[in-house]
Design an enzyme around this catalytic site. Structure first.
Site, PDB file in Angstrom:
ATOM      1  N   GLY A 173       0.827  -1.210   0.000  1.00 18.66           N
ATOM      2  CA  GLY A 173       0.000   0.000   0.000  1.00 18.66           C
ATOM      3  C   GLY A 173       0.858   1.256   0.000  1.00 18.66           C
ATOM      4  O   GLY A 173       0.346   2.342   0.279  1.00 18.66           O
ATOM      5  N   ALA A 174       2.154   1.096  -0.292  1.00 19.18           N
ATOM      6  CA  ALA A 174       3.103   2.204  -0.155  1.00 19.18           C
ATOM      7  C   ALA A 174       3.657   2.641  -1.509  1.00 19.18           C
ATOM      8  O   ALA A 174       3.308   2.094  -2.555  1.00 19.18           O
ATOM      9  CB  ALA A 174       4.251   1.759   0.763  1.00 19.18           C
ATOM     10  N   TYR A 177       2.294   3.061  -5.639  1.00 19.55           N
ATOM     11  CA  TYR A 177       1.672   2.036  -6.490  1.00 19.55           C
ATOM     12  C   TYR A 177       0.148   2.062  -6.287  1.00 19.55           C
ATOM     13  O   TYR A 177      -0.373   2.986  -5.673  1.00 19.55           O
ATOM     14  CB  TYR A 177       2.323   0.668  -6.237  1.00 19.55           C
ATOM     15  CG  TYR A 177       3.802   0.742  -6.592  1.00 19.55           C
ATOM     16  CD1 TYR A 177       4.200   0.901  -7.919  1.00 19.55           C
ATOM     17  CD2 TYR A 177       4.785   0.762  -5.614  1.00 19.55           C
ATOM     18  CE1 TYR A 177       5.547   1.036  -8.258  1.00 19.55           C
ATOM     19  CE2 TYR A 177       6.140   0.904  -5.946  1.00 19.55           C
ATOM     20  CZ  TYR A 177       6.503   1.037  -7.268  1.00 19.55           C
ATOM     21  OH  TYR A 177       7.826   1.192  -7.598  1.00 19.55           O
ATOM     22  N   ARG A 224       1.679  -2.650   3.902  1.00 17.06           N
ATOM     23  CA  ARG A 224       2.752  -1.653   3.991  1.00 17.06           C
ATOM     24  C   ARG A 224       2.239  -0.295   3.533  1.00 17.06           C
ATOM     25  O   ARG A 224       1.554  -0.217   2.501  1.00 17.06           O
ATOM     26  CB  ARG A 224       3.926  -2.077   3.111  1.00 17.06           C
ATOM     27  CG  ARG A 224       5.147  -1.197   3.311  1.00 17.06           C
ATOM     28  CD  ARG A 224       6.367  -1.724   2.591  1.00 17.06           C
ATOM     29  NE  ARG A 224       7.541  -1.455   3.388  1.00 17.06           N
ATOM     30  CZ  ARG A 224       8.735  -1.136   2.903  1.00 17.06           C
ATOM     31  NH1 ARG A 224       8.927  -1.079   1.593  1.00 17.06           N
ATOM     32  NH2 ARG A 224       9.749  -0.886   3.683  1.00 17.06           N
ATOM     33  N   GLY A 289      18.342  10.474   5.320  1.00 17.89           N
ATOM     34  CA  GLY A 289      18.925   9.879   6.526  1.00 17.89           C
ATOM     35  C   GLY A 289      20.141   9.052   6.151  1.00 17.89           C
ATOM     36  O   GLY A 289      20.612   9.101   5.020  1.00 17.89           O
ATOM     37  N   GLY A 312      16.145  -2.898   4.501  1.00 16.05           N
ATOM     38  CA  GLY A 312      16.221  -3.314   3.102  1.00 16.05           C
ATOM     39  C   GLY A 312      17.664  -3.555   2.699  1.00 16.05           C
ATOM     40  O   GLY A 312      18.163  -4.689   2.692  1.00 16.05           O
ATOM     41  N   ARG A 313      18.352  -2.433   2.409  1.00 20.65           N
ATOM     42  CA  ARG A 313      19.710  -2.558   1.896  1.00 20.65           C
ATOM     43  C   ARG A 313      20.644  -3.285   2.845  1.00 20.65           C
ATOM     44  O   ARG A 313      21.591  -3.947   2.401  1.00 20.65           O
ATOM     45  CB  ARG A 313      20.222  -1.168   1.524  1.00 20.65           C
ATOM     46  CG  ARG A 313      19.509  -0.627   0.288  1.00 20.65           C
ATOM     47  CD  ARG A 313      19.691   0.857   0.124  1.00 20.65           C
ATOM     48  NE  ARG A 313      19.027   1.575   1.212  1.00 20.65           N
ATOM     49  CZ  ARG A 313      19.121   2.896   1.404  1.00 20.65           C
ATOM     50  NH1 ARG A 313      19.858   3.608   0.585  1.00 20.65           N
ATOM     51  NH2 ARG A 313      18.481   3.471   2.392  1.00 20.65           N
TER      52      ARG A 313
HETATM   53  C1  LIG Z   1      16.674  -2.488  -4.697  1.00 22.69           C
HETATM   54  C2  LIG Z   1      15.456  -2.043  -3.942  1.00 22.69           C
HETATM   55  C3  LIG Z   1      14.203  -2.510  -4.329  1.00 22.69           C
HETATM   56  C4  LIG Z   1      13.050  -2.150  -3.610  1.00 22.69           C
HETATM   57  N1  LIG Z   1      11.843  -2.699  -3.951  1.00 22.69           N
HETATM   58  C5  LIG Z   1      10.771  -2.535  -3.128  1.00 22.69           C
HETATM   59  C6  LIG Z   1       9.568  -3.276  -3.331  1.00 22.69           C
HETATM   60  O1  LIG Z   1       9.449  -4.122  -4.224  1.00 22.69           O
HETATM   61  N2  LIG Z   1       8.547  -3.042  -2.463  1.00 22.69           N
HETATM   62  C7  LIG Z   1       8.630  -2.131  -1.443  1.00 22.69           C
HETATM   63  O2  LIG Z   1       7.670  -1.952  -0.699  1.00 22.69           O
HETATM   64  N3  LIG Z   1       9.757  -1.421  -1.233  1.00 22.69           N
HETATM   65  C8  LIG Z   1      10.835  -1.621  -2.019  1.00 22.69           C
HETATM   66  N4  LIG Z   1      12.017  -0.966  -1.742  1.00 22.69           N
HETATM   67  C9  LIG Z   1      12.099  -0.094  -0.546  1.00 22.69           C
HETATM   68  C10 LIG Z   1      12.656  -0.874   0.659  1.00 22.69           C
HETATM   69  O3  LIG Z   1      11.754  -1.865   1.107  1.00 22.69           O
HETATM   70  C11 LIG Z   1      12.968   0.069   1.834  1.00 22.69           C
HETATM   71  O4  LIG Z   1      11.794   0.705   2.264  1.00 22.69           O
HETATM   72  C12 LIG Z   1      13.995   1.136   1.479  1.00 22.69           C
HETATM   73  O5  LIG Z   1      15.116   0.559   0.808  1.00 22.69           O
HETATM   74  C13 LIG Z   1      14.500   1.880   2.709  1.00 22.69           C
HETATM   75  O6  LIG Z   1      14.993   0.966   3.668  1.00 22.69           O
HETATM   76  P1  LIG Z   1      16.563   0.645   3.844  1.00 22.69           P
HETATM   77  O7  LIG Z   1      17.235   1.960   4.123  1.00 22.69           O
HETATM   78  O8  LIG Z   1      16.627  -0.286   5.008  1.00 22.69           O
HETATM   79  O9  LIG Z   1      17.061   0.050   2.569  1.00 22.69           O
HETATM   80  C14 LIG Z   1      13.157  -1.276  -2.487  1.00 22.69           C
HETATM   81  C15 LIG Z   1      14.421  -0.781  -2.125  1.00 22.69           C
HETATM   82  C16 LIG Z   1      15.566  -1.170  -2.818  1.00 22.69           C
HETATM   83  C17 LIG Z   1      16.913  -0.671  -2.356  1.00 22.69           C
END
Ligand SMILES: Cc1cc2nc3c(=O)[nH]c(=O)nc-3n(C[C@H](O)[C@H](O)[C@H](O)COP(=O)(O)O)c2cc1C
Length: 357
Positions: A173-174, A177, A224, A289, A312-313
């Site tokens: 939901g984020a 999209y 989400r 950040g 994520g990363r």
């Molecule tokens: C390569 C990549 C692909 C991502 N794809 C999605 C996705 O498919 N769905 C989603 O909700 N967020 C997606 N995100 C966002 C991540 O879930 C996350 O919210 C964002 O990277 C920030 O968190 P982080 O600093 O821990 O990486 C993606 C992020 C990255 C880096």
């Protein structure tokens, strides 16, 4: 304050720790939106996460955003995901599928269809296609009587996800999209029951969640949200009021969790925490950040009432992120160039921590 490394009961599961792998699209699916052996390896390598949320998975062809993303709308796709869910479970992990309908963030060259959205308003920026980035097309505004079938698509994909061995599903939901487009005050210009007031704009999200709960059960359904986030040009002009109203409705459905991105002011996020009575996952990354968050941000949010923290990363570059954070080992940084390039490099090649004597 609970520790990131303490267990947490979520839905019918017991998570051994509170670190969630955030959903990340890696566009390495095979033709036909099929999961591959490399995807099984990638997720299984990260099975020490308390919970893995998969990359966004399209619930229908028209819902596909980028080329190379996997689906959950054909029997072949269901069969292909079993190697992934089996591999994660064999390694002791748990995995939810993120169901992602791209809505207007899509392209006819990818799906064969004009993208659909709440209104005929294109997203901002360019969308990736097989021939490279292209301007975002003008979507076809869904007719009122078509909207429920797109809400039900999340539920159908949820049923297929459970058939494929996933432990549950997260509705996307984020990030601009389809659900987020309906929530938005500038992508959704409808004057029917799915637009206008806050009650109208949250209706699609609530119907998608209710249909999914009916299909797979509340304990297997999460969502989400990115309150106030401006992805692909969406604006939520009344983020606090909108998201509070949404969480009040979702609370009646008793979802397994809400997964919030820190895309609005902390005081709004804290109001959302107080509104949502169930399990809350926070992704602590704020715009501008630190590039990769860690224990400091996790402890901050656990102290503010989050139950679980998503990275994520951090998980992308560190299959053993939980152990590294727990023992204070150095954390590897991501290589951005390999995010979406396909192939094994930068996908299944990040090692677990190696001690060098
Ligand atoms: C390569 C990549 C692909 C991502 N794809 C999605 C996705 O498919 N769905 C989603 O909700 N967020 C997606 N995100 C966002 C991540 O879930 C996350 O919210 C964002 O990277 C920030 O968190 P982080 O600093 O821990 O990486 C993606 C992020 C990255 C880096």
């Amino acid at each position: 304050m609970p520790s990131l490394f303490s267990a947490y009961p979520l839905g019918g599961l017991t998570l051994p720790n509170r670190a969630v792998m955030a959903p990340m699209s890696r566009v390495r699916a095979a033709a036909g939106g099929l999961a591959t052996p490399a995807m099984a390896t990638y997720y299984a390598q990260r099975a020490t996460a308390g919970l893995i949320v998969s990359e966004g998975v399209q619930p229908s062809l028209v819902g596909q955003s980028n080329p190379g993303t996997p689906g959950l709308h054909t029997d072949e796709q269901v069969a292909s995901w079993r190697q992934v869910t089996d591999a994660v479970h064999v390694n002791g992990g748990r995995i939810f599928a993120q169901i992602m309908h791209g809505g207007r963030v899509s392209h006819q060259d990818t799906t064969g269809f004009q993208p659909v959205g709440p209104s005929a308003v294109p997203g901002e920026g360019s969308v990736f296609t097989l021939s490279g980035p292209q301007p975002m097309p003008v979507p076809r505004a869904l007719e009122t009587d078509e909207v429920p079938q797109h809400a039900r698509a999340y539920a159908d994909a949820g049923r297929r996800a459970v058939d494929a061995g996933f432990d549950g599903v997260e509705l996307h939901g984020a990030n601009g999209y389809l659900i987020s487009q309906f929530l938005s005050s500038n992508a959704n210009l409808r004057d029917d029951r799915y637009g206008g007031s806050v009650t109208g704009r949250i209706r699609f999200a609530v119907e998608a969640a209710a249909a999914t709960v009916e299909a797979v059960g509340a304990a297997r359904t999460g969502i989400r949200l990115s309150p106030g986030g401006g992805f692909w040009g969406v604006v939520e002009k009344d983020a606090a009021e909108l998201n509070i109203a949404l969480l009040e409705e979702l609370a009646r459905l008793d979802l397994a969790y809400v997964h919030l991105e820190a895309t609005t002011d902390e005081d709004v996020l804290l109001r959302l925490r107080r509104t949502w009575p169930g399990a809350l996952i926070v992704n602590p990354t704020v715009p501008n950040g630190p590039t990769q968050t860690g224990l400091t941000e996790a402890d901050h949010w656990l102290n503010q009432g989050a139950d679980l923290i998503s990275f994520g990363r951090g998980f992308l570059a560190n299959p053993d992120l939980v152990e590294r954070l727990r023992t204070g080992l150095p954390v590897a940084r991501v290589e951005q160039a390999t995010f979406y390039q396909g192939g094994d490099a930068g996908y299944i090649t990040y090692p677990t921590y190696q001690h060098v004597a």
